[in-house]
Scaffold this motif. Structure first.
Motif, PDB file in Angstrom:
ATOM      1  N   PHE A   1     -62.717 -27.772 -72.468  1.00  0.00           N
ATOM      2  CA  PHE A   1     -63.769 -26.760 -72.513  1.00  0.00           C
ATOM      3  C   PHE A   1     -63.420 -25.567 -71.632  1.00  0.00           C
ATOM      4  CE2 PHE A   1     -67.607 -24.894 -70.636  1.00  0.00           C
ATOM      5  CZ  PHE A   1     -68.307 -24.539 -71.774  1.00  0.00           C
ATOM      6  N   ALA A   2     -62.932 -25.827 -70.430  1.00  0.00           N
ATOM      7  CA  ALA A   2     -62.651 -24.749 -69.479  1.00  0.00           C
ATOM      8  C   ALA A   2     -61.427 -23.931 -69.863  1.00  0.00           C
ATOM      9  CB  ALA A   2     -62.471 -25.324 -68.074  1.00  0.00           C
ATOM     10  N   GLY A   3     -60.481 -24.547 -70.576  1.00  0.00           N
ATOM     11  CA  GLY A   3     -59.225 -23.858 -70.851  1.00  0.00           C
ATOM     12  C   GLY A   3     -59.051 -23.355 -72.263  1.00  0.00           C
ATOM     13  N   ASN A   4     -59.979 -23.700 -73.154  1.00  0.00           N
ATOM     14  CA  ASN A   4     -59.824 -23.310 -74.559  1.00  0.00           C
ATOM     15  C   ASN A   4     -60.049 -21.811 -74.730  1.00  0.00           C
ATOM     16  OD1 ASN A   4     -60.054 -22.934 -77.388  1.00  0.00           O
ATOM     17  ND2 ASN A   4     -60.646 -25.078 -77.636  1.00  0.00           N
ATOM     18  N   PRO A   5     -59.034 -21.059 -75.143  1.00  0.00           N
ATOM     19  CA  PRO A   5     -59.190 -19.604 -75.265  1.00  0.00           C
ATOM     20  C   PRO A   5     -60.047 -19.182 -76.445  1.00  0.00           C
ATOM     21  CG  PRO A   5     -57.032 -20.267 -76.060  1.00  0.00           C
ATOM     22  CD  PRO A   5     -57.663 -21.494 -75.468  1.00  0.00           C
ATOM     23  N   ASN A   6     -60.347 -20.120 -77.358  1.00  0.00           N
ATOM     24  CA  ASN A   6     -61.144 -19.773 -78.533  1.00  0.00           C
ATOM     25  C   ASN A   6     -62.639 -19.739 -78.231  1.00  0.00           C
ATOM     26  OD1 ASN A   6     -58.844 -19.675 -80.219  1.00  0.00           O
ATOM     27  ND2 ASN A   6     -58.878 -21.907 -80.412  1.00  0.00           N
ATOM     28  N   TYR A   7     -63.048 -20.348 -77.117  1.00  0.00           N
ATOM     29  CA  TYR A   7     -64.468 -20.417 -76.804  1.00  0.00           C
ATOM     30  C   TYR A   7     -65.001 -19.121 -76.191  1.00  0.00           C
ATOM     31  CZ  TYR A   7     -64.240 -25.536 -77.363  1.00  0.00           C
ATOM     32  OH  TYR A   7     -64.078 -26.803 -77.848  1.00  0.00           O
ATOM     33  N   PHE A   8     -64.194 -18.493 -75.355  1.00  0.00           N
ATOM     34  CA  PHE A   8     -64.710 -17.421 -74.502  1.00  0.00           C
ATOM     35  C   PHE A   8     -63.842 -16.164 -74.560  1.00  0.00           C
ATOM     36  CE2 PHE A   8     -65.853 -21.516 -72.472  1.00  0.00           C
ATOM     37  CZ  PHE A   8     -67.229 -21.452 -72.673  1.00  0.00           C
ATOM     38  N   GLY A   9     -63.798 -15.552 -75.717  1.00  0.00           N
ATOM     39  CA  GLY A   9     -63.151 -14.258 -75.840  1.00  0.00           C
ATOM     40  C   GLY A   9     -61.659 -14.255 -75.628  1.00  0.00           C
TER      41      GLY A   9
END
Length: 385
Positions: free
Chosen positions: A209-217
């Protein structure tokens, strides 16, 4: 804290306007790329990913950098209590009241329709949506976010980091900043601020969750507190700002020349050549972070040089930035849903989507938001006298 307001930084206001327009361009592009999104065109394009990857390199980092600088200016003339109140009214009220109950439901409903679901009306969906929020979301603090994650996490990071910001505003805190600034006065040193971001990005698992670049811009969520902190530091010290301006040109050259290399390396990550945990993956993340920070330095450097002026366009745009941000993705998806099946090339359809969405957002803002004080409050705006 000083009772006197600092002089308005119009260059930062212009950079916010540029970022907001880039958000419109970016999410209009998402309608055509091959990655997952709520509403997609009937024909997708791999080539448009170049534009997608270009914008995600700097867009949300620029938002957080400017936000960090704004925090410094606000805390220079407001108490911590006043700061918390103003941030809650400007950021969380729009998210909690308008975002969750008005803006996000259509996006989830359109995803259902686009996936082939046809046996549920909007009212039926809305009932289920509200049940999920009040029964499932609140106990676990798992509220729907969509593109409004920026508002939620900006508030959270601002509150968590407020004690640090408040301390840095004291005499001893300013002394620490001054010593830090003396380090980054040296030629090229300001670009080394990309290192903590690069190291963090390299060690964060992209499937988490913290490292997924698809979640947060396009970046891991833990990257943004670092950039927020950098923004505060830069605004608080003239030497740091001078170093930014001095390196603006070289930063722009480095950003432009390293971006094509990053495109090639990102493809190597996507096809599995460089996997998480390898030296190759770490190198790609370090280079990507360096490129992003070069964009930040270039934006601030050239912005201070050419954009520090005010006019009627800026006054109008600056007032409605949050409203525009809140509205944009839902409007784009609604327009996209109705034109998705048109037999038309991607480029003319993109122009229609972006232009129609822009006009629709401005009309909604002008007619239903800007002139009505209760609605202005719901969108985080000050009352109109």
């Amino acid at each position: 804290m000083d009772d006197k307001k600092p002089e308005r930084r119009y260059d930062l206001d212009w950079l916010r306007v540029i970022a907001i327009l880039a958000v419109l361009i970016f999410h209009s592009t998402r309608f055509f790329d091959p990655m997952d999104w709520d509403v997609k065109n009937n024909v997708l394009s791999e080539n448009i990913m170049v534009l997608v990857l270009f914008i995600v390199q700097w867009l949300m980092p620029l938002f957080f950098l400017i936000s960090g600088m704004s925090i410094y200016f606000v805390l220079s003339f407001r108490t911590k209590g006043q700061f918390i109140k103003s941030r809650f009214l400007r950021i969380m009220v729009p998210y909690l009241l308008v975002g969750i109950f008005v803006i996000l439901p259509p996006q989830h409903y359109l995803r259902l329709l686009s996936s082939g679901e046809s046996g549920i009306t909007l009212l039926e969906f809305y009932s289920t949506y509200l049940t999920d929020i009040f029964v499932n979301a609140f106990p676990g603090i798992n509220l729907p976010m969509g593109h409004l994650w920026y508002l939620y996490y900006l508030f959270v990071f601002s509150m968590v980091m407020l004690p640090i910001f408040a301390y840095l505003g004291t005499e001893s805190g300013r002394s620490i900043i001054s010593r830090i600034a003396s380090i980054f006065e040296k030629s090229g040193a300001i670009l080394l601020l990309s290192l903590p971001i690069g190291v963090l990005t390299a060690i964060l698992d992209p499937t988490s969750f913290a490292g997924n670049p698809n979640y947060f811009g396009g970046w891991g969520i833990l990257v943004y507190p670092i950039i927020l902190f950098y923004g505060y530091l830069i605004a608080s010290n003239k030497k740091l700002e001078e170093s930014i301006q001095k390196h603006g040109k070289i930063a722009l050259v480095l950003a432009l020349t390293t971006f094509p290399i990053i495109l090639w390396f990102i493809q190597s990550v996507l096809d599995g050549t460089f996997q998480f945990g390898s030296y190759g993956y770490a190198g790609v993340m370090l280079l990507r972070s360096f490129n992003m920070w070069c964009w930040m330095v270039a934006f601030l450097g050239y912005g201070k040089k050419y954009l520090n002026f005010n006019n009627s366009t800026l006054k109008y745009a600056n007032e409605g930035l949050i409203a525009f941000y809140i509205l944009h993705q839902t409007v784009i998806q609604i327009v996209g849903f109705f034109i998705a099946g048109w037999d038309m090339g991607i480029f003319p359809k993109y122009i229609i989507l972006a232009t129609t969405s822009f006009i629709a957002i401005l009309m909604i803002y002008e007619i239903a938001i800007r002139r009505i004080n209760i609605v202005r409050f719901l969108f985080g705006m000050k009352p109109k006298k």
